[in-house]
Design a protein around this motif. Structure first.
Motif, PDB file in Angstrom:
ATOM      1  N   UNK A 292     -11.130  -7.844  -6.503  1.00 25.99           N
ATOM      2  CA  UNK A 292     -11.305  -6.969  -7.663  1.00 25.99           C
ATOM      3  C   UNK A 292     -12.276  -5.867  -7.264  1.00 25.99           C
ATOM      4  N   UNK A 293     -11.871  -4.625  -7.478  1.00 23.35           N
ATOM      5  CA  UNK A 293     -12.703  -3.499  -7.074  1.00 23.35           C
ATOM      6  C   UNK A 293     -13.011  -2.553  -8.214  1.00 23.35           C
ATOM      7  N   UNK A 294     -13.808  -1.537  -7.943  1.00 25.64           N
ATOM      8  CA  UNK A 294     -14.121  -0.541  -8.968  1.00 25.64           C
ATOM      9  C   UNK A 294     -12.869   0.194  -9.427  1.00 25.64           C
ATOM     10  N   UNK A 295     -12.902   0.703 -10.655  1.00 24.22           N
ATOM     11  CA  UNK A 295     -11.747   1.446 -11.153  1.00 24.22           C
ATOM     12  C   UNK A 295     -11.510   2.675 -10.263  1.00 24.22           C
ATOM     13  N   UNK A 296     -10.244   2.892  -9.940  1.00 24.50           N
ATOM     14  CA  UNK A 296      -9.882   4.018  -9.096  1.00 24.50           C
ATOM     15  C   UNK A 296      -9.929   3.738  -7.611  1.00 24.50           C
ATOM     16  N   UNK A 297     -10.177   2.470  -7.222  1.00 21.99           N
ATOM     17  CA  UNK A 297     -10.265   2.135  -5.797  1.00 21.99           C
ATOM     18  C   UNK A 297      -9.015   1.424  -5.289  1.00 21.99           C
ATOM     19  N   UNK A 298      -7.916   1.513  -6.008  1.00 24.24           N
ATOM     20  CA  UNK A 298      -6.746   0.665  -5.786  1.00 24.24           C
ATOM     21  C   UNK A 298      -6.234   0.653  -4.346  1.00 24.24           C
ATOM     22  N   UNK A 299      -5.972   1.824  -3.785  1.00 24.22           N
ATOM     23  CA  UNK A 299      -5.401   1.897  -2.446  1.00 24.22           C
ATOM     24  C   UNK A 299      -6.355   1.352  -1.396  1.00 24.22           C
ATOM     25  N   UNK A 300      -7.619   1.722  -1.498  1.00 28.11           N
ATOM     26  CA  UNK A 300      -8.581   1.221  -0.510  1.00 28.11           C
ATOM     27  C   UNK A 300      -8.837  -0.265  -0.704  1.00 28.11           C
ATOM     28  N   UNK A 301      -8.590  -0.776  -1.914  1.00 28.68           N
ATOM     29  CA  UNK A 301      -8.711  -2.210  -2.153  1.00 28.68           C
ATOM     30  C   UNK A 301      -7.586  -2.963  -1.428  1.00 28.68           C
ATOM     31  N   UNK A 302      -6.371  -2.400  -1.457  1.00 26.91           N
ATOM     32  CA  UNK A 302      -5.272  -3.002  -0.695  1.00 26.91           C
ATOM     33  C   UNK A 302      -5.580  -2.940   0.797  1.00 26.91           C
ATOM     34  N   UNK A 303      -6.095  -1.809   1.266  1.00 26.37           N
ATOM     35  CA  UNK A 303      -6.442  -1.662   2.679  1.00 26.37           C
ATOM     36  C   UNK A 303      -7.476  -2.702   3.091  1.00 26.37           C
ATOM     37  N   UNK A 304      -8.471  -2.928   2.254  1.00 23.76           N
ATOM     38  CA  UNK A 304      -9.490  -3.936   2.547  1.00 23.76           C
ATOM     39  C   UNK A 304      -8.870  -5.328   2.592  1.00 23.76           C
ATOM     40  N   UNK A 305      -7.974  -5.619   1.647  1.00 23.21           N
ATOM     41  CA  UNK A 305      -7.321  -6.919   1.631  1.00 23.21           C
ATOM     42  C   UNK A 305      -6.532  -7.160   2.915  1.00 23.21           C
ATOM     43  N   UNK A 306      -5.862  -6.112   3.405  1.00 24.37           N
ATOM     44  CA  UNK A 306      -5.120  -6.226   4.653  1.00 24.37           C
ATOM     45  C   UNK A 306      -6.065  -6.537   5.805  1.00 24.37           C
ATOM     46  N   UNK A 307      -7.205  -5.848   5.837  1.00 22.15           N
ATOM     47  CA  UNK A 307      -8.182  -6.069   6.916  1.00 22.15           C
ATOM     48  C   UNK A 307      -8.750  -7.488   6.859  1.00 22.15           C
ATOM     49  N   UNK A 308      -9.048  -7.972   5.658  1.00 15.79           N
ATOM     50  CA  UNK A 308      -9.616  -9.303   5.531  1.00 15.79           C
ATOM     51  C   UNK A 308      -8.587 -10.372   5.883  1.00 15.79           C
TER      52      UNK A 308
ATOM     53  N   UNK B 263       0.823  -1.202   0.000  1.00 15.01           N
ATOM     54  CA  UNK B 263       0.000   0.000   0.000  1.00 15.01           C
ATOM     55  C   UNK B 263       0.864   1.262   0.000  1.00 15.01           C
ATOM     56  N   UNK B 264       1.933   1.266   0.801  1.00 13.53           N
ATOM     57  CA  UNK B 264       2.814   2.441   0.849  1.00 13.53           C
ATOM     58  C   UNK B 264       3.483   2.685  -0.492  1.00 13.53           C
ATOM     59  N   UNK B 265       3.941   1.604  -1.123  1.00  5.96           N
ATOM     60  CA  UNK B 265       4.618   1.746  -2.409  1.00  5.96           C
ATOM     61  C   UNK B 265       3.651   2.176  -3.501  1.00  5.96           C
ATOM     62  N   UNK B 266       2.450   1.594  -3.491  1.00 11.28           N
ATOM     63  CA  UNK B 266       1.508   1.974  -4.542  1.00 11.28           C
ATOM     64  C   UNK B 266       1.033   3.417  -4.385  1.00 11.28           C
ATOM     65  N   UNK B 267       0.922   3.887  -3.161  1.00 16.29           N
ATOM     66  CA  UNK B 267       0.537   5.287  -2.947  1.00 16.29           C
ATOM     67  C   UNK B 267       1.524   6.231  -3.615  1.00 16.29           C
ATOM     68  N   UNK B 268       2.786   5.814  -3.709  1.00 16.92           N
ATOM     69  CA  UNK B 268       3.813   6.647  -4.339  1.00 16.92           C
ATOM     70  C   UNK B 268       3.625   6.714  -5.845  1.00 16.92           C
ATOM     71  N   UNK B 269       3.353   5.567  -6.486  1.00 19.54           N
ATOM     72  CA  UNK B 269       3.264   5.580  -7.950  1.00 19.54           C
ATOM     73  C   UNK B 269       1.850   5.818  -8.469  1.00 19.54           C
ATOM     74  N   UNK B 270       0.851   5.574  -7.623  1.00 19.11           N
ATOM     75  CA  UNK B 270      -0.532   5.688  -8.080  1.00 19.11           C
ATOM     76  C   UNK B 270      -1.268   6.892  -7.573  1.00 19.11           C
ATOM     77  N   UNK B 271      -0.716   7.559  -6.551  1.00 16.34           N
ATOM     78  CA  UNK B 271      -1.419   8.690  -5.970  1.00 16.34           C
ATOM     79  C   UNK B 271      -2.647   8.239  -5.193  1.00 16.34           C
ATOM     80  N   UNK B 272      -3.452   9.191  -4.777  1.00 14.61           N
ATOM     81  CA  UNK B 272      -4.662   8.874  -4.018  1.00 14.61           C
ATOM     82  C   UNK B 272      -5.751   8.291  -4.889  1.00 14.61           C
ATOM     83  N   UNK B 273      -6.645   7.542  -4.276  1.00 12.17           N
ATOM     84  CA  UNK B 273      -7.752   6.943  -5.018  1.00 12.17           C
ATOM     85  C   UNK B 273      -8.682   8.009  -5.582  1.00 12.17           C
ATOM     86  N   UNK B 274      -9.127   7.791  -6.806  1.00 10.05           N
ATOM     87  CA  UNK B 274     -10.139   8.662  -7.401  1.00 10.05           C
ATOM     88  C   UNK B 274     -11.541   8.211  -7.021  1.00 10.05           C
TER      89      UNK B 274
END
Length: 389
Positions: free
Chosen positions: A371-387, A182-193
């Motif tokens: 698999x999540x909606x387009x633009x949900x990448x970071x919160x999708x990783x966060x959800x995966x961590x929680x699950x 999640x930390x690394x993707x936040x760097x290359x992907x920016x915040x979720x749209x």
């Protein structure tokens, strides 16, 4: 490479050229490997092909996605092996060999981001950059017991990266834990749209799950045993076969323009597997491509409707654990289409998919995914961590 030892043969044996990184940042103290289809200043870009390597100039600039990680403090460790021209799923390069899967040394790593997965699985680096066109991050992540992400299509820059099939190509990442990913993707992907809500709707794609064997289904069920999820169907009319055929046709049509001209001009010999893929691409008709484009739009619309802004699919990643490194041609021919019938859905729809470790099948790692909606990448990783808990 810039590390002392490479026992899993993850890295290209380039002369070590230091690459500057920022002394501070969110990734300071972490090490980074980069798939050798991205430009890194001071290095050639071999793309898994010796003739491509010989013809490659030394890059003067670094691909923006890689540079962003360096600017965030990640320390470059080297460039990693890839399948030839990134056009395979197994990590068995006929020219440079196949990296070793530290999580299951007798099994394949998967590809085409083979070295990137191997380097993280062996603990040689903390983060690695790969690409995912048809599953080249997701499959190796599952096979090597790693976390991986294929982002929303178009979210991360592919400037300075070899093109295979532009409408499917993505820049993905590997890590050994979800928070690092999640930390690394936040760097290359920016915040979720389009971030997910705190309590997203969870769904089981019944027609995807039905493709699993008994042992694989047991791992899948155990991974998601603690959550309630409704059942949905995701495949278009014609089922998994139709979805896979459309993906294969479109990927091949784009590769015919992006990489086959190099093969023709260079006179590079076509090894088994690559030869068949090139022949298939050459034989495509305009009607087949047009029909596949139409089906892709159908899949995209269907998934967008199912997911909305708050839905997440608890999806299988691939159908099985990695096969043995010395498996014969029958396994090579049968495994890829079976895997692609699961992997193609996120690719066709252009959606983010996060792979996470789930268990073992026949002694080898086997992952699951979200698999999540387009633009949900970071919160999708966060959800995966929680699950994952």
């Amino acid at each position: 490479m810039l590390i002392a030892d490479d026992p899993v043969r993850a890295f290209m044996p380039y002369h070590a050229i230091p690459v500057a990184s920022a002394p501070e940042g969110p990734l300071a103290g972490m090490t980074l490997a980069v798939k050798d289809i991205f430009d890194v200043a001071g290095y050639r870009t071999g793309c898994g092909n010796p003739l491509r390597l010989a013809a490659s100039p030394i890059a003067e600039t670094t691909a923006p996605a890689v540079q962003a990680l360096l600017d965030a403090g990640a320390e470059f460790a080297g460039k990693t092996h890839t399948d030839e021209l990134a056009w395979s799923l197994y990590g068995l390069n006929p020219h440079f060999g196949g990296p070793i899967n530290a999580a299951a040394p007798d099994r394949i790593t998967g590809g085409s981001s083979s070295g990137s997965a191997a380097a993280v699985a062996a603990g040689l680096v903390d983060i690695s950059v790969g690409t995912d066109t048809g599953g080249s991050v997701r499959a190796p992540a599952s096979f090597c017991g790693l976390w991986g992400i294929r982002p929303t299509h178009g979210r991360v820059s592919l400037e300075g990266c070899m093109e295979l099939a532009a409408s499917f190509d993505t820049c993905g990442l590997f890590a050994r834990d979800g928070e690092t990913l999640r930390s690394a993707f936040a760097v290359i992907g920016g915040g979720d749209t389009a971030p997910l809500p705190d309590r997203p709707r969870l769904m089981r794609p019944a027609d995807m799950v039905a493709r699993l064997g008994e042992a694989q289904r047991a791992v899948y069920d155990a991974a998601f045993a603690s959550v309630e999820a409704s059942e949905v169907s995701v495949y278009p009319e014609g089922g998994a076969d139709a979805a896979h055929d459309a993906f294969r046709i479109l990927q091949s049509a784009e590769a015919l323009k992006a990489v086959v001209p190099f093969l023709d001009a260079s006179g590079a010999p076509l090894i088994a597997g690559l030869a068949e893929r090139v022949a298939f691409a050459r034989g495509l008709s305009e009607d087949a491509v047009a029909a596949s484009i139409a089906l892709r739009e159908t899949v995209r619309a269907k998934l967008d409707e199912i997911l909305g802004s708050d839905g997440v699919l608890l999806a299988p990643c691939v159908h099985d654990a990695p096969f043995a490194r010395d498996a014969g041609p029958d396994m090579h021919e049968s495994f890829r289409p079976a895997a692609m019938k699961l992997l193609c859905i996120a690719g066709l729809a252009g959606l983010p998919q996060v792979t996470l470790p789930a268990g073992k099948v026949d002694g080898a790692p086997y992952g699951v995914s979200l698999i999540g909606p387009r633009g949900s990448d970071l919160s999708l990783v966060k959800l995966a961590v929680a699950l994952k808990g």
